[in-house]
Design an enzyme around this catalytic site. Structure first.
Site, PDB file in Angstrom:
ATOM      1  N   MET A  27      -0.949  13.044  -6.920  1.00  0.00           N
ATOM      2  CA  MET A  27      -1.390  14.182  -7.724  1.00  0.00           C
ATOM      3  C   MET A  27      -1.732  15.351  -6.803  1.00  0.00           C
ATOM      4  O   MET A  27      -2.472  16.255  -7.177  1.00  0.00           O
ATOM      5  CB  MET A  27      -2.581  13.787  -8.593  1.00  0.00           C
ATOM      6  CG  MET A  27      -2.215  12.658  -9.559  1.00  0.00           C
ATOM      7  SD  MET A  27      -3.215  12.587 -11.040  1.00  0.00           S
ATOM      8  CE  MET A  27      -4.824  12.312 -10.351  1.00  0.00           C
ATOM      9  N   HIS A  34      -2.693   9.499   1.597  1.00  0.00           N
ATOM     10  CA  HIS A  34      -1.307   9.782   1.156  1.00  0.00           C
ATOM     11  C   HIS A  34      -0.354   9.745   2.348  1.00  0.00           C
ATOM     12  O   HIS A  34       0.766   9.239   2.247  1.00  0.00           O
ATOM     13  CB  HIS A  34      -1.224  11.179   0.531  1.00  0.00           C
ATOM     14  CG  HIS A  34      -2.044  11.365  -0.702  1.00  0.00           C
ATOM     15  ND1 HIS A  34      -3.096  12.250  -0.776  1.00  0.00           N
ATOM     16  CD2 HIS A  34      -1.957  10.776  -1.916  1.00  0.00           C
ATOM     17  CE1 HIS A  34      -3.614  12.208  -1.993  1.00  0.00           C
ATOM     18  NE2 HIS A  34      -2.959  11.322  -2.700  1.00  0.00           N
TER      19      HIS A  34
END
Ligand code: PAF
Length: 279
Positions: A27, A34
């Site tokens: 997101m 990430h």
């Protein structure tokens, strides 16, 4: 890095590839967590695609959606530096046009923990992840273990629906003081950020207690509450010591056990977990 904004652009990009493709669904507001997923994907696949989509369908509170941090420009730079080949960044209207009417609901596995405390959350997660798998036709998709129940839900869905995308979970990446990396950490004030590692301290204490022979979940639970409440800023949403497969609370700690929690600092909701006796 190719910037793909529409479903059609993604399909065209995917169609001309015959090599292995790794997908990292996000997101945005990318952090080291990430990046560790991206690193695994680029190491294991010839092409890596990252999706950046703040999925409205999985937010059960409008304010949480509105305040979710966003910085597409910085995200694209990080992706470029990390060797990502394409970024899929659709609008909400692109993925959910007005006529959109298909939702994926998992049953037993979403009844507890995040599913219980965030009604509709996993319906939104499962649906968007299915769409991303379907559109990217990825060989492997990478998820962080910080969202432990999400990982279980996505694995269950992929198995039940015989999806061709393999689901991989990677360890939670932490700040030096133990706080689990999360895009939502950016919303903490300086003081809140300083006390936030109490969550991980409570989890570590739980593991220590189990290692020292305590297997009564209530005793461990109460100690965790004490540690978190001593930081004074938290409102605990839940603390759970559950079977890792069924997510049923354990009457006696019998590994593998998922110890997980959710707590608010102000209006920021943080989650974290550890697993005892990982298989
Ligand atoms: O973990 C997340 O960031 C999201 O839940 C995901 C998997 C990208 C789906 O929107």
């Amino acid at each position: 890095v190719r910037e793909l904004k529409t479903v059609n652009e993604l399909k065209v990009w995917r169609h001309q590839l015959e090599c292995s493709v790794g997908l990292v669904p996000t997101m945005g507001y990318l952090h080291e967590g990430h990046l560790s997923l991206i690193q695994a994907s680029t190491a294991e696949n010839e092409k890596t695609i990252v999706s950046i989509f703040v999925n409205p369908a999985q937010f059960n509170q409008q304010a949480d959606f509105d305040h979710y941090p966003r910085d597409l420009h910085r995200d694209l730079e990080l992706c470029r530096d990390a060797g990502v080949d394409a970024v899929f960044m659709p609008t909400a209207e692109e993925l959910y046009p007005e006529s959109y009417d298909t939702w994926i609901n998992l049953d037993r596995i979403t009844r507890r923990l995040e599913g219980e405390h965030r009604p509709g959350h996993f319906r939104g997660v499962a649906t968007v992840v299915f769409l991303l798998f379907q559109l990217s036709q990825a060989d492997t998709a990478y998820f962080g273990e910080k969202d432990a129940q999400q990982l279980l839900v996505v694995k269950r869905m992929a198995a039940d629906l015989h999806l061709q995308t393999k689901v991989k979970g990677l360890p939670t990446v932490r700040e030096a003081d133990g706080l689990a990396m999360s895009s939502r950490n950016a919303r903490l004030s300086q003081h809140e950020r300083e006390v936030a590692p109490a969550l991980y301290r409570a989890l570590q204490k739980a593991k220590e207690m189990y290692d020292s022979g305590i297997d009564d979940p209530d005793v461990i639970h109460d100690k965790m509450v004490e540690i978190i409440n001593s930081a004074e800023l938290f409102t605990i949403d839940y603390i759970s010591l559950a079977d890792i497969d069924t997510l049923e609370e354990q009457q006696k700690i019998t590994p593998p056990t998922l110890i997980s929690l959710a707590a608010f600092i102000g209006d920021v909701r943080l989650i974290d977990n550890i697993i005892i006796g990982r298989r």
